[in-house]
Design an enzyme around this catalytic site. Structure first.
Site, PDB file in Angstrom:
ATOM      1  N   ILE A 130       0.905  -1.143   0.000  1.00 21.25           N
ATOM      2  CA  ILE A 130       0.000   0.000   0.000  1.00 21.25           C
ATOM      3  C   ILE A 130       0.946   1.195   0.000  1.00 21.25           C
ATOM      4  CG2 ILE A 130      -0.211  -0.211   2.535  1.00 21.25           C
ATOM      5  CD1 ILE A 130      -2.875   1.191   2.439  1.00 21.25           C
ATOM      6  N   SER A 131       0.732   2.141  -0.909  1.00 23.81           N
ATOM      7  CA  SER A 131       1.671   3.255  -1.054  1.00 23.81           C
ATOM      8  C   SER A 131       1.701   4.135   0.195  1.00 23.81           C
ATOM      9  CB  SER A 131       1.285   4.123  -2.250  1.00 23.81           C
ATOM     10  OG  SER A 131       1.180   3.335  -3.416  1.00 23.81           O
TER      11      SER A 131
END
Ligand code: SAH
Length: 219
Positions: free
Chosen positions: A67-68
């Site tokens: 997940i960025s």
């Protein structure tokens, strides 16, 4: 009460995240900041690392994917230059977090994920959290989503080596594509591609690191 004492205050953590990681840097778009304040990021990370959900970093979500970092999600969202009626395509659903952030701003969000278990998880998670309007498809985003094209904006959240032609074709006139481009395993450039009068204009935004864009038949 002991239970109240033990309750983690995610809302406060989100507010600190928005102030220190976004506003104190260069995120000023109000719609983006409000969306980042609203989406429960801790619901999008594996349970055992929930305490790190609002940290200033990308986190592993399994299957070699991440997940960025919150800042990256906000910077890319701000770059999309959304209007309330914009129709957006995301390539690389991952946890579904970026799609949820978009869904807080606009009604029409389409997202494609290539890893089946991630697709399934994200689809269920988005539904459970009330983001029913997001359309989540299993497939190779390299081809875009022609049935729903054209889009006002397209966001690619995996690092590609070049800009897929199908994505440019599926952009509206005046639309923009935000995509990390560069060599495999290296530092890539986040670029903004704007389509005007049938031509494209490419601008570099910043150097970034992203998990690679994969293809179905790659071994
Ligand atoms: N936007 C995500 C983070 C994405 S990580 C989030 O908010 O959590 C990049 C994702 O792109 C991974 O889940 C990866 O499986 C997916 N991906 C890589 N190549 C792809 C392709 N060709 N088509 C669709 N998804 C792809």
């Amino acid at each position: 009460m002991v239970s109240g004492f033990c309750q983690v205050n995610y809302k406060a953590q989100r507010e600190v995240m928005v102030q220190t990681q976004l506003i104190d840097r260069d995120i000023s778009d109000i719609a983006t900041l409000n969306a980042m304040r609203k989406v429960l990021r801790h619901e999008f990370v594996p349970e055992k690392i929930r305490n790190m959900a609002y940290a200033d970093r990308a986190l592993s979500i399994g299957f070699d994917q991440t997940i960025s970092q919150p800042y990256m999600v906000a910077a890319m969202t701000q770059e999309l230059n959304l209007k309330p009626d914009s129709k957006v395509l995301e390539i690389g659903t991952g946890s579904g977090y970026q799609a949820a952030v978009l869904a807080e701003i606009i009604d029409s969000v389409y997202t494609i994920e290539i890893v089946e278990p991630l697709w399934k998880q994200a689809k269920e998670r988005l539904k459970r959290l009330g983001y029913d309007a997001v359309s989540v498809k299993l497939g190779d985003g390299y081809h875009g989503w022609p049935e729903n094209a054209p889009f006002d904006a397209i966001i690619v959240t995996a690092g590609a080596e070049s800009i897929p032609n199908a994505l440019i074709e599926q952009l509206k006139e005046g639309g923009r594509l935000i995509i990390p481009i560069g060599p495999h395993n290296g530092v890539r450039q986040l670029v903004r591609v704007v389509k005007k009068n049938g031509k494209i204009n490419i601008t570099e935004i910043m150097p970034v690191r992203f998990v690679p864009f994969t293809r179905k038949n790659e071994h």
